[in-house]
Design an enzyme around this catalytic site. Sequence first.
Site, PDB file in Angstrom:
ATOM      1  N   ASN A 149       0.796  -1.226   0.000  1.00 26.10           N
ATOM      2  CA  ASN A 149       0.000   0.000   0.000  1.00 26.10           C
ATOM      3  C   ASN A 149       0.828   1.276   0.000  1.00 26.10           C
ATOM      4  OD1 ASN A 149       0.461  -1.312   2.598  1.00 26.10           O
ATOM      5  ND2 ASN A 149      -0.429   0.517   3.498  1.00 26.10           N
ATOM      6  N   CYS A 324      -2.415   5.204   7.086  1.00 26.89           N
ATOM      7  CA  CYS A 324      -2.438   4.755   8.485  1.00 26.89           C
ATOM      8  C   CYS A 324      -1.323   5.397   9.289  1.00 26.89           C
ATOM      9  CB  CYS A 324      -2.269   3.248   8.585  1.00 26.89           C
ATOM     10  SG  CYS A 324      -3.236   2.377   7.407  1.00 26.89           S
TER      11      CYS A 324
HETATM   12  C1  LIG Z   1      -2.669  -3.559   2.116  1.00 29.07           C
HETATM   13  C2  LIG Z   1      -3.783  -3.220   3.052  1.00 29.07           C
HETATM   14  N1  LIG Z   1      -4.278  -4.186   3.845  1.00 29.07           N
HETATM   15  C3  LIG Z   1      -5.291  -3.942   4.700  1.00 29.07           C
HETATM   16  C4  LIG Z   1      -5.842  -2.693   4.809  1.00 29.07           C
HETATM   17  C5  LIG Z   1      -6.975  -2.455   5.773  1.00 29.07           C
HETATM   18  O1  LIG Z   1      -8.206  -2.361   5.083  1.00 29.07           O
HETATM   19  P1  LIG Z   1      -9.477  -1.647   5.758  1.00 29.07           P
HETATM   20  O2  LIG Z   1      -9.211  -0.183   5.747  1.00 29.07           O
HETATM   21  O3  LIG Z   1     -10.617  -2.045   4.868  1.00 29.07           O
HETATM   22  O4  LIG Z   1      -9.600  -2.202   7.124  1.00 29.07           O
HETATM   23  C6  LIG Z   1      -5.345  -1.641   4.010  1.00 29.07           C
HETATM   24  C7  LIG Z   1      -5.877  -0.278   4.148  1.00 29.07           C
HETATM   25  O5  LIG Z   1      -5.209   0.700   3.909  1.00 29.07           O
HETATM   26  C8  LIG Z   1      -4.296  -1.927   3.105  1.00 29.07           C
HETATM   27  O6  LIG Z   1      -3.792  -0.980   2.319  1.00 29.07           O
END
Ligand SMILES: Cc1ncc(COP(=O)(O)O)c(C=O)c1O
Length: 382
Positions: A149, A324
Amino acid sequence: MIYLDNSATTKPHKEVMQTFLTVNEQYYANPASIHAMGVESNELLMRAREQLADILHTDAKSVLFTSGGTESNNTAIFGLARGNTHKGKHILTTEIEHPSVLESVKQLEKEGFEVEYLHVGNNGVISLEELRVKVRKDTVLVSIMHVNNEIGAIQPIFDAAKIVHEKSRAAFHVDAVQSFGKLPITFNGEEGPDCITISGHKIHGFKGSGVLAFRKQMQWEPYAFGGGQEFGLRSGTVAVPQAVALAKAARMAIETMDVNAAKFRKWHDEICAELRSYGDEVHILSTAEGAAHILSFSVRDLKGEVIINALQKRGVIVSTSSACSSKQTKTSHVVEALRIEEHFKNGVIRISFGAHVIDEEIAQFKLVLKEVLMELKGELLR
Ligand SMILES: Cc1ncc(COP(=O)(O)O)c(C=O)c1O
């Protein structure tokens, strides 16, 4: 505003909002109820499961609706690890996973599991050789993300799955939150992933909707206890409108995947060419082999927030490397793992494209970026 933060979240498609509204208005009955209205809701829910199962090449009974990527990752990791301790207690993952994976395995470590992390090269990609060496007979779970991400690095998940299945009885989980709808990702029979995480709000669906899909029935420990919904794995009344809207968003993402991929690649290349013209004042963290919708770069000795604010004043929305960690001051674990020069660690910016971005916005973005870099770095770039 020009919104280039689609990896943090996307604007829902109008068609998805319409689906959500219609289901809420007309099919609001509890899908577990046995009366006619409940049966209708349940039929709609089953159709949504079937549509997602078709896309992922599995069967409808293997599609579990959740509240998003975080819950899907938690469910997979805790469920598969705790449900298979008779096979062993060794877990493998990578050092650049999303916190919803990293924090879950850390929790399991406290419960006596042994966790090992695969390293990445400066392109953000794991080594299959290291994976081959580290998978053991007592490995119960391997969790590797498809697309990172923060920088868009693509992991060789299909080759990794083969190695995992050859060398162990471990379940292979793939966090496909950033790849679903952008790259082909399906179950691939015996040789592919066993379990896949998808999040609705990254594909122009809704926040609070997600899927955990699996290839075959596996041994799990339930995550949420109660009324036994979702095959006993996740109790709680199923959010039918979210589920149906997610299936709609997924279908739209798959139908437009090739067209969008071509647009994203063109923009990625154009912006990279622009960034390269600033010489060694700018470091590009994303590579040409990575996913086209994510582009991360850093400006020497500048803080990410400074660039974000300067862009925002001119109508462009981007974020620091991950949404995040963007409110945290410490360098992200992904940037640390790439072992880039100290001068570039604090200025990482992530641009991410989505289906609603248009050519004119990218042209405008390039002009604004030039203006901002000239303002902040001036002479150094001329
Ligand atoms: C690679 C990845 N995994 C998991 C998540 C978490 O997803 P959610 O926001 O739907 O909980 C994200 C969110 O940014 C992400 O980019």
